[in-house]
Design a protein around this motif. Structure first.
Motif, short mmCIF file in Angstrom:
data_model
loop_
_atom_site.label_atom_id
_atom_site.label_comp_id
_atom_site.label_asym_id
_atom_site.label_seq_id
_atom_site.Cartn_x
_atom_site.Cartn_y
_atom_site.Cartn_z
N UNK A 21 -85.27 44.25 -64.01
CA UNK A 21 -84.92 44.61 -62.63
C UNK A 21 -83.46 44.37 -62.27
N UNK A 22 -82.72 43.70 -63.13
CA UNK A 22 -81.29 43.50 -62.88
C UNK A 22 -80.50 44.79 -63.06
N UNK A 23 -81.05 45.74 -63.80
CA UNK A 23 -80.33 46.98 -64.09
C UNK A 23 -81.03 48.24 -63.59
N UNK A 24 -82.36 48.17 -63.41
CA UNK A 24 -83.13 49.36 -63.08
C UNK A 24 -83.94 49.16 -61.80
N UNK A 25 -84.03 50.23 -60.99
CA UNK A 25 -84.85 50.20 -59.79
C UNK A 25 -85.35 51.62 -59.52
N UNK A 26 -86.64 51.74 -59.27
CA UNK A 26 -87.20 53.02 -58.87
C UNK A 26 -87.30 52.98 -57.35
N UNK A 27 -86.65 53.94 -56.69
CA UNK A 27 -86.64 53.93 -55.23
C UNK A 27 -87.95 54.49 -54.66
N UNK A 28 -88.05 54.52 -53.35
CA UNK A 28 -89.28 54.97 -52.69
C UNK A 28 -89.62 56.42 -52.98
N UNK A 29 -88.64 57.21 -53.39
CA UNK A 29 -88.86 58.62 -53.73
C UNK A 29 -89.27 58.80 -55.19
N UNK A 30 -89.40 57.69 -55.92
CA UNK A 30 -89.77 57.76 -57.32
C UNK A 30 -88.62 58.10 -58.24
N UNK A 31 -87.40 57.98 -57.75
CA UNK A 31 -86.21 58.27 -58.55
C UNK A 31 -85.62 56.98 -59.10
N UNK A 32 -85.24 57.00 -60.36
CA UNK A 32 -84.62 55.84 -60.98
C UNK A 32 -83.19 55.69 -60.51
#
Length: 66
Positions: A21-32
């Motif tokens: 999680x320090x480098x990657x996050x999937x937003x509420x729209x499902x986009x990385x």
């Protein structure tokens, strides 16, 4: 070293975020979203795990440490 995302392959499952999680996050729209696209040698293991966890092979590591 940098993280490269092939957005045509990414389906936003979030396995990479779970692994690092320090480098990657999937937003509420499902986009990385890349929180940070570069990493240190100390962070390499977590990034490699995230790259391996991607079922669509949308992630890769490019470049070299300076």
């Amino acid at each position: 070293m940098k993280i490269d995302v092939d957005r045509t392959k990414c389906v936003g499952l979030g396995l990479c975020e779970a692994a690092d999680p320090e480098h990657f996050e999937v937003n509420d729209d499902g986009k990385l979203m890349l929180v940070r696209d570069s990493f240190t040698e100390d962070e390499r293991r977590a990034v490699e795990e995230a790259v391996r966890s991607c079922p669509t092979a949308a992630l890769r590591i490019v470049g070299a440490l300076s």
